[in-house]
Write an enzyme that holds these catalytic residues in place. Structure first.
Site, PDB file in Angstrom:
ATOM      1  CE  LYS A  22      -1.271   1.687   4.021  1.00 48.83           C
ATOM      2  NZ  LYS A  22      -0.989   2.892   4.608  1.00 48.83           N
ATOM      3  NE  ARG A  94       1.685  12.802   6.894  1.00 47.92           N
ATOM      4  CZ  ARG A  94       2.264  13.523   7.186  1.00 47.92           C
ATOM      5  NH1 ARG A  94       0.509  14.573   7.127  1.00 47.92           N
ATOM      6  NH2 ARG A  94       3.329  13.703   7.319  1.00 47.92           N
ATOM      7  CB  CYS A 118      -4.811  10.837  10.922  1.00 46.50           C
ATOM      8  SG  CYS A 118      -3.539   9.910  11.016  1.00 46.50           S
ATOM      9  NE  ARG A 123       0.977  10.790  10.203  1.00 45.41           N
ATOM     10  CZ  ARG A 123       0.551   9.582   9.511  1.00 45.41           C
ATOM     11  NH1 ARG A 123      -1.251   9.454   9.399  1.00 45.41           N
ATOM     12  NH2 ARG A 123       0.838   8.840   8.383  1.00 45.41           N
ATOM     13  N   PRO A 124       2.514  16.962  10.912  1.00 46.68           N
ATOM     14  CG  PRO A 124       4.216  17.870  12.054  1.00 46.68           C
ATOM     15  CD  PRO A 124       3.283  16.577  12.528  1.00 46.68           C
ATOM     16  CG  ASP A 126       7.913  20.338  10.059  1.00 46.16           C
ATOM     17  OD1 ASP A 126       6.975  19.549  10.481  1.00 46.16           O
ATOM     18  OD2 ASP A 126       8.787  20.312  10.934  1.00 46.16           O
ATOM     19  NE  ARG A 401      -6.703   5.092   5.368  1.00 45.20           N
ATOM     20  CZ  ARG A 401      -6.503   5.754   5.994  1.00 45.20           C
ATOM     21  NH1 ARG A 401      -6.840   6.310   6.599  1.00 45.20           N
ATOM     22  NH2 ARG A 401      -5.975   6.632   5.296  1.00 45.20           N
TER      23      ARG A 401
HETATM   24  C1  EPZ Z   1       4.625   6.854   6.048  1.00 43.01           C
HETATM   25  O1  EPZ Z   1       3.789   7.759   6.542  1.00 43.01           O
HETATM   26  C2  EPZ Z   1       3.906   5.634   6.228  1.00 43.01           C
HETATM   27  N1  EPZ Z   1       2.762   5.748   5.285  1.00 43.01           N
HETATM   28  C3  EPZ Z   1       3.026   5.208   7.565  1.00 43.01           C
HETATM   29  O2  EPZ Z   1       2.311   4.621   7.071  1.00 43.01           O
HETATM   30  C4  EPZ Z   1       4.443   4.983   8.342  1.00 43.01           C
HETATM   31  O3  EPZ Z   1       4.035   5.009   9.598  1.00 43.01           O
HETATM   32  C5  EPZ Z   1       5.777   6.216   8.439  1.00 43.01           C
HETATM   33  O4  EPZ Z   1       5.641   6.710   7.101  1.00 43.01           O
HETATM   34  C6  EPZ Z   1       6.553   6.307   9.113  1.00 43.01           C
HETATM   35  O5  EPZ Z   1       6.818   4.383   8.886  1.00 43.01           O
HETATM   36  C7  EPZ Z   1       2.549   5.762   3.971  1.00 43.01           C
HETATM   37  O6  EPZ Z   1       3.947   5.567   3.133  1.00 43.01           O
HETATM   38  C8  EPZ Z   1       1.491   6.411   3.182  1.00 43.01           C
HETATM   39  P1  EPZ Z   1       7.106  10.589   7.764  1.00 43.01           P
HETATM   40  P2  EPZ Z   1       4.179   8.784   6.728  1.00 43.01           P
HETATM   41  O7  EPZ Z   1       7.194  11.632   7.438  1.00 43.01           O
HETATM   42  O8  EPZ Z   1       5.807   9.350   5.598  1.00 43.01           O
HETATM   43  C9  EPZ Z   1       6.462  13.600  11.550  1.00 43.01           C
HETATM   44  C10 EPZ Z   1       0.189   3.020   7.201  1.00 43.01           C
HETATM   45  O9  EPZ Z   1      -0.081   2.437   9.064  1.00 43.01           O
HETATM   46  N2  EPZ Z   1       6.446  14.427  11.015  1.00 43.01           N
HETATM   47  O10 EPZ Z   1       8.105   8.967   8.182  1.00 43.01           O
HETATM   48  O11 EPZ Z   1       3.214  10.316   6.846  1.00 43.01           O
HETATM   49  C11 EPZ Z   1       4.926  12.778  12.149  1.00 43.01           C
HETATM   50  O12 EPZ Z   1       4.192  13.676  12.139  1.00 43.01           O
HETATM   51  C12 EPZ Z   1       1.054   4.402   7.646  1.00 43.01           C
HETATM   52  O13 EPZ Z   1       0.312   2.830   6.677  1.00 43.01           O
HETATM   53  C13 EPZ Z   1       6.620  15.547  11.183  1.00 43.01           C
HETATM   54  O14 EPZ Z   1       7.012  15.753  12.416  1.00 43.01           O
HETATM   55  O15 EPZ Z   1       5.641   9.175   7.527  1.00 43.01           O
HETATM   56  C14 EPZ Z   1       5.642  11.275  12.276  1.00 43.01           C
HETATM   57  O16 EPZ Z   1       5.664  11.623  13.514  1.00 43.01           O
HETATM   58  C15 EPZ Z   1       0.686   4.841   9.234  1.00 43.01           C
HETATM   59  N3  EPZ Z   1       6.584  16.436   9.786  1.00 43.01           N
HETATM   60  C16 EPZ Z   1       6.615  11.252  12.134  1.00 43.01           C
HETATM   61  O17 EPZ Z   1       7.498  12.225  12.060  1.00 43.01           O
HETATM   62  C17 EPZ Z   1       6.409  17.020   8.656  1.00 43.01           C
HETATM   63  O18 EPZ Z   1       6.423  17.335   7.750  1.00 43.01           O
HETATM   64  C18 EPZ Z   1       6.758   9.664  10.911  1.00 43.01           C
HETATM   65  O19 EPZ Z   1       6.429  11.142   9.611  1.00 43.01           O
HETATM   66  C19 EPZ Z   1       6.360  15.621   7.770  1.00 43.01           C
HETATM   67  C20 EPZ Z   1       6.134  13.462   9.320  1.00 43.01           C
END
Ligand code: EPZ
Length: 422
Positions: A22, A94, A118, A123-124, A126, A401
């Site tokens: 996915k 997201r 969510c 989930r910001p 930045d 999902r």
């Molecule tokens: C991806 O989300 C996955 N989703 C998530 O899977 C997965 O949990 C996550 O990576 C971590 O491995 C997809 O690939 C569609 P991140 P993503 O940006 O890209 C913070 C599932 O169950 N952050 O690595 O959104 C964020 O809040 C889903 O399949 C910022 O602070 O994850 C989180 O605490 C859930 N600022 C951490 O970083 C930002 O701009 C990791 O987020 C972006 C993220």
């Protein structure tokens, strides 16, 4: 809203097919915006999130046809493309934010709604915006939308070190930098297999990318990208999830297409807990060494660490272990919502901020429980497989999902599970 009814099960036996990832597919689909030529994805999973991404890309002007019962996504964006990703679609998922980089690269501007929070966290965005600003983009937040503009002449190569190895921000940067003028370098990049899969697909489209899978990725921008056909990589989270079925119930199950390289740290943890995993030409064969698993401590971390997306499922297993386990969730601020639901089944869990202490119990008891997010919902299914009596998991739209026909797959290895239309 449908529910899933699970009855406590004895040992499970047989083969279970693992489908395309996915989280790879949700990054690969927006790549169609980078070229006027067709992009075809094979081995695509049939999930509601893929339908949501299809709706978003079509709202931007892409044409998408799902062939072979949805396993193939044939996409094209040769017509006029709109720069506006509307809140009504983005708020549902997201991963919609992954159109930001491609729209900026293709059109020179984008107006993408912030996804909003969510269940598992704020989930910001930045890390996405600072990474794209390193390519010359100007991005401001107005009325809940990110308004992004490339400089005159388009994005230009840049060097950027991320504060945290964000998966999505790495993907947006990769796609945008592929068409930027000049060389780009991303330091502290995410290393997940889904990043490598996206880079593989972009290279087939003509991108020049090196270092994907490591913390330092270098991209030589090109003038244009052409069409390609690409198979979506195996879903390592679905793989890990189904490996836990024989772990929690006993028996021997082979996850077809599974590869150790996708989930090494998870397999090391299973070994500590007393679960044997062997790789063979068909996939990964899993069996529990004795009647009970052993307590283990886990800390979630970016790849190659223990995946946060397998934390809830591992907690279900550890509820039945001998001893007390400590689970530390370091990626998301609110990812223990499955704990109170597992407690309804007799689990003994103490949550304190980002840490959960799980004291294994002799026997979980079936109960009515509620899914709160995608991975929490499947942890309740796993617990139900091991519990005495019946477990009904409500709000399984969360499940749909990320898991394709889960009741068919689990029934195929002997689980007593059925979907109830309510
Ligand atoms: C991806 O989300 C996955 N989703 C998530 O899977 C997965 O949990 C996550 O990576 C971590 O491995 C997809 O690939 C569609 P991140 P993503 O940006 O890209 C913070 C599932 O169950 N952050 O690595 O959104 C964020 O809040 C889903 O399949 C910022 O602070 O994850 C989180 O605490 C859930 N600022 C951490 O970083 C930002 O701009 C990791 O987020 C972006 C993220």
């Amino acid at each position: 809203m449908d529910s899933i009814l699970v009855r406590g099960n004895g040992p499970l036996h047989g083969d279970i097919e693992i489908t395309g990832a996915k989280n790879a597919c949700l990054a690969l689909m927006p790549a169609t915006l980078l070229s006027e030529e067709p992009l075809t994805l094979t081995n695509a999973p049939r999930l509601s999130d893929i339908k949501t991404m299809t709706a978003l890309l079509e709202s931007l002007g892409a044409e998408i046809s799902s062939l072979q019962a949805g396993k193939v996504q044939a996409m094209g964006s040769h017509g006029d493309i709109s720069p506006i990703a509307d809140y009504e679609i983005v708020r549902k998922m997201r991963a919609s934010n992954l159109v930001l980089g491609p729209l900026l690269a293709r059109l020179g501007h984008a107006v993408v709604s912030l996804p909003g929070g969510c269940a598992i966290g704020a989930r910001p965005m930045d890390l996405h915006t600072t990474a794209l600003e390193a390519l010359g983009a100007q991005i401001e937040l107005k009325d809940g939308y990110l308004h992004a503009k490339a400089p005159m002449g388009g994005l230009r190569g840049g060097v950027h070190k991320m504060r945290f190895p964000s998966v999505g921000a790495t993907e947006n940067f990769l796609m945008a930098a592929s068409l930027a003028k000049g060389t780009s370098v991303l330091e502290n990049a995410a290393r997940e297999p889904e990043i490598v899969d996206l880079a593989d697909c972009l290279r087939k489209m003509g991108a020049q990318i090196e270092g994907d899978g490591t913390s330092r990725i270098e991209i030589q921008g090109v003038d244009r990208l052409h069409g390609a056909t690409h198979p979506v990589v195996t879903d390592r989270i679905e793989l890990g999830t189904f490996m836990l079925a024989p772990a929690i119930c006993g028996g021997t199950v082979t996850c077809l297409g599974g590869r150790l390289s996708l989930i090494e740290s998870f397999v090391e943890t299973l070994d500590q807990a007393g679960i044997d995993v062997t790789e063979n030409e068909r996939g990964l064969t899993v069996t529990r060494r004795s009647d009970h698993v052993k307590a283990v401590d886990i800390t979630t971390a970016p790849f190659p660490g223990f995946p946060t997306d397998l934390q809830a499922q591992m907690m279900a297993l550890l509820c039945t272990a001998k001893g007390t386990s400590t689970l530390e969730e370091t990626i998301f601020e609110n990812r223990f919502m499955h704990a109170p639901e597992l407690t309804r089944m007799g689990a003994q869990i103490q949550v304190n901020g980002g840490t959960a202490q799980v004291s294994g119990v002799e026997q979980l008891k079936g109960a009515r429980v509620m899914a709160t997010d995608l991975r929490a919902s499947v942890s309740l299914i796993l617990a139900g497989l091991a519990a005495e009596g019946e477990t009904t998991v409500s709000r399984v739209y969360h499940l749909d999902r990320g898991y394709e026909m889960i009741e068919d797959k689990l029934s195929g290895i002997g689980a007593q599970i059925e979907r109830i239309q309510e």
